[in-house]
Design a protein around this motif. Structure first.
Motif, PDB file in Angstrom:
ATOM      1  N   ILE A 156       0.838  -1.208   0.000  1.00  0.00           N
ATOM      2  CA  ILE A 156       0.000   0.000   0.000  1.00  0.00           C
ATOM      3  C   ILE A 156       0.870   1.253   0.000  1.00  0.00           C
ATOM      4  N   THR A 157       1.851   1.305   0.911  1.00  0.00           N
ATOM      5  CA  THR A 157       2.653   2.527   1.067  1.00  0.00           C
ATOM      6  C   THR A 157       3.602   2.774  -0.106  1.00  0.00           C
ATOM      7  N   LEU A 158       4.256   1.722  -0.592  1.00  0.00           N
ATOM      8  CA  LEU A 158       5.227   1.917  -1.664  1.00  0.00           C
ATOM      9  C   LEU A 158       4.589   2.382  -2.971  1.00  0.00           C
ATOM     10  N   PRO A 159       3.467   1.767  -3.440  1.00  0.00           N
ATOM     11  CA  PRO A 159       2.827   2.305  -4.651  1.00  0.00           C
ATOM     12  C   PRO A 159       2.343   3.741  -4.478  1.00  0.00           C
ATOM     13  N   ILE A 160       1.804   4.051  -3.288  1.00  0.00           N
ATOM     14  CA  ILE A 160       1.347   5.425  -3.046  1.00  0.00           C
ATOM     15  C   ILE A 160       2.534   6.389  -3.100  1.00  0.00           C
ATOM     16  N   ALA A 161       3.653   6.009  -2.477  1.00  0.00           N
ATOM     17  CA  ALA A 161       4.841   6.866  -2.500  1.00  0.00           C
ATOM     18  C   ALA A 161       5.362   7.032  -3.923  1.00  0.00           C
ATOM     19  N   PHE A 219      12.819   4.644  -0.763  1.00  0.00           N
ATOM     20  CA  PHE A 219      13.626   4.208   0.369  1.00  0.00           C
ATOM     21  C   PHE A 219      13.105   4.801   1.672  1.00  0.00           C
ATOM     22  N   LEU A 220      12.792   6.095   1.655  1.00  0.00           N
ATOM     23  CA  LEU A 220      12.273   6.728   2.862  1.00  0.00           C
ATOM     24  C   LEU A 220      10.946   6.099   3.280  1.00  0.00           C
ATOM     25  N   THR A 221      10.100   5.830   2.295  1.00  0.00           N
ATOM     26  CA  THR A 221       8.815   5.199   2.610  1.00  0.00           C
ATOM     27  C   THR A 221       9.006   3.795   3.156  1.00  0.00           C
ATOM     28  N   PHE A 222       9.939   3.048   2.572  1.00  0.00           N
ATOM     29  CA  PHE A 222      10.208   1.677   3.020  1.00  0.00           C
ATOM     30  C   PHE A 222      10.644   1.653   4.482  1.00  0.00           C
ATOM     31  N   PHE A 223      11.624   2.490   4.812  1.00  0.00           N
ATOM     32  CA  PHE A 223      12.115   2.504   6.193  1.00  0.00           C
ATOM     33  C   PHE A 223      11.105   3.163   7.131  1.00  0.00           C
ATOM     34  N   VAL A 256      12.643   9.748  -7.046  1.00  0.00           N
ATOM     35  CA  VAL A 256      11.626   8.726  -6.799  1.00  0.00           C
ATOM     36  C   VAL A 256      12.214   7.562  -5.990  1.00  0.00           C
ATOM     37  N   ILE A 257      13.424   7.139  -6.355  1.00  0.00           N
ATOM     38  CA  ILE A 257      14.075   6.046  -5.616  1.00  0.00           C
ATOM     39  C   ILE A 257      14.319   6.455  -4.164  1.00  0.00           C
ATOM     40  N   VAL A 278       3.624   6.870  -6.779  1.00  0.00           N
ATOM     41  CA  VAL A 278       2.721   7.713  -7.564  1.00  0.00           C
ATOM     42  C   VAL A 278       2.843   9.169  -7.153  1.00  0.00           C
ATOM     43  N   LEU A 279       2.834   9.431  -5.849  1.00  0.00           N
ATOM     44  CA  LEU A 279       2.887  10.815  -5.370  1.00  0.00           C
ATOM     45  C   LEU A 279       4.222  11.476  -5.706  1.00  0.00           C
ATOM     46  N   SER A 280       5.326  10.766  -5.493  1.00  0.00           N
ATOM     47  CA  SER A 280       6.636  11.346  -5.801  1.00  0.00           C
ATOM     48  C   SER A 280       6.799  11.561  -7.302  1.00  0.00           C
ATOM     49  N   SER A 281       6.253  10.648  -8.109  1.00  0.00           N
ATOM     50  CA  SER A 281       6.323  10.820  -9.570  1.00  0.00           C
ATOM     51  C   SER A 281       5.515  12.023 -10.013  1.00  0.00           C
ATOM     52  N   LEU A 282       4.299  12.142  -9.481  1.00  0.00           N
ATOM     53  CA  LEU A 282       3.465  13.289  -9.834  1.00  0.00           C
ATOM     54  C   LEU A 282       4.123  14.606  -9.417  1.00  0.00           C
TER      55      LEU A 282
END
Length: 350
Positions: A28-33, A331-335, A326-327, A35-39
């Motif tokens: 849930i968190t990684l796809p959201i991160a 990483f920030l979202t993952f941790f 984006v990468i 999409v938002l970071s790409s946008l």
């Protein structure tokens, strides 16, 4: 006592099991991160950078000797301390803090790489910049809010004053300051001008303009005293020439009118006029010599510039680094997700 010691240890296997038990949270968190970071990063306009490296001539009153060599080994340059100039090269980057220097770029003609934009740099920055969508929202909100009427302050004679600017011009000045960076190498004294812009051809054009403006400023400063002296001697030489020509005409007219006169009083006056003409000629000759020396002094004080690296039209944009951004956000979202899952254990550890 043993139980207390066991509680001080962190069981990594238990933590890993707890994270794996909630691995769906990452879906849930990684796809959201992503999409938002790409946008977000796609909305940031791309920009180009180019730079110019310039080595101006520095006049030193002494070579520095062993002290200068010792200082250079530690990365310090004593040439600015030894120079007869009041402004050392180390202070040149501070020129970008002066509105008088920055506003000179307002009327520079620029043209975009595709040829669609042909305007002054001021007009380009006001009307032809790309902005993210939230900048338009912010501007719209400003327009919706009631604002006080701006009082335009003019200079004493009503002319443009770079130190008394309206809000729009002041914003353009701040934009130029953010796009142009000057730096001086303390070891070598090389001046580097880096320019950032959304159009690659305009980026190169402004870099060349910065180089020219910097050369003009340094030349004007270094030759200022010599040029003042030159104008002074020009004025004196012109006055001396007029006095000499007036004395020569007076002597010639008197001599022609009294050619056959043999009276001593006439001859004495003729000698006086001749002596006065000779004195004025000597004065004019001396001032002419000083005038030529003043012209040579201006040329001597004019610094020579060595272009170490000219501005080039950049091929690839310098930023923003969309993939890295984006990468990094992933990483920030993952941790961050791991920290959220193990928040109770982290609190207990603290």
């Amino acid at each position: 006592m043993e139980e207390v010691n066991k509680s001080d240890y962190i069981d990594l296997r238990q933590l890993f099991k707890k994270v794996m038990a909630r691995k769906r949270l990452f879906l849930i968190t990684l796809p959201i991160a992503f999409v938002l970071s790409s946008l977000y990063i796609i909305c940031i306009p791309r920009y180009y950078t180019t730079e110019v490296k310039l080595a101006p001539e520095v006049e030193n009153t002494m070579t520095g000797g062993a002290l200068g060599s010792l200082a250079s080994t530690f990365g310090f340059d004593l040439s600015g301390m030894q120079s007869t100039d009041a402004i050392s090269p180390m202070l040149y980057p501070d020129l970008m803090e002066d509105n008088g220097f920055v506003t000179k770029f307002f009327n520079f003609k620029v043209e975009s790489a595709d040829g669609e934009i042909k305007a002054t740099y001021h007009d380009y920055l006001v009307h032809h910049q790309r902005h993210p969508w939230w900048a338009f929202v912010k501007e719209w909100m400003k327009k919706m809010m009631p604002k006080k009427e701006e009082k335009i302050i003019k200079g004493g004679n009503g002319e443009f004053n770079p130190y008394i600017l309206p809000r729009l011009d002041n914003e353009v000045v701040e934009a130029i300051k953010s796009k142009i960076k000057l730096d001086v190498d303390k070891k070598t004294g090389v001046i580097t001008a880096m320019v950032k812009d959304q159009d690659r051809l305009i980026c190169k054009t402004i870099a060349d303009s910065v180089k020219n403006q910097l050369q003009a400023f340094i030349t004007e400063y270094r030759t200022n005293k010599a040029r003042i002296d030159l104008e002074y001697y020009k004025k004196l030489a012109a006055e001396a020439k007029r006095d000499y020509e007036r004395a020569r005409q007076l002597y010639g007219s008197y001599s022609d009118a009294n050619t056959d006169v043999v009276l001593q009083s006439y001859r004495s006056k003729q000698d006086d006029l001749e002596n006065d003409m000779q004195l004025k000629f000597n004065t004019y000759s001396a001032l002419s010599t000083q005038l030529q020396q003043a012209k040579a002094k201006v040329q001597e004080r004019t610094p020579a510039f060595t272009l170490l690296k000219g501005a080039e039209v950049p091929i690839k944009p310098a930023g923003p680094k969309r993939m890295l951004f984006v990468i990094g956000m992933l990483f920030l979202t993952f941790f961050g997700t791991i920290a959220y899952i193990l928040k109770d254990e982290l609190k207990g550890a603290v």
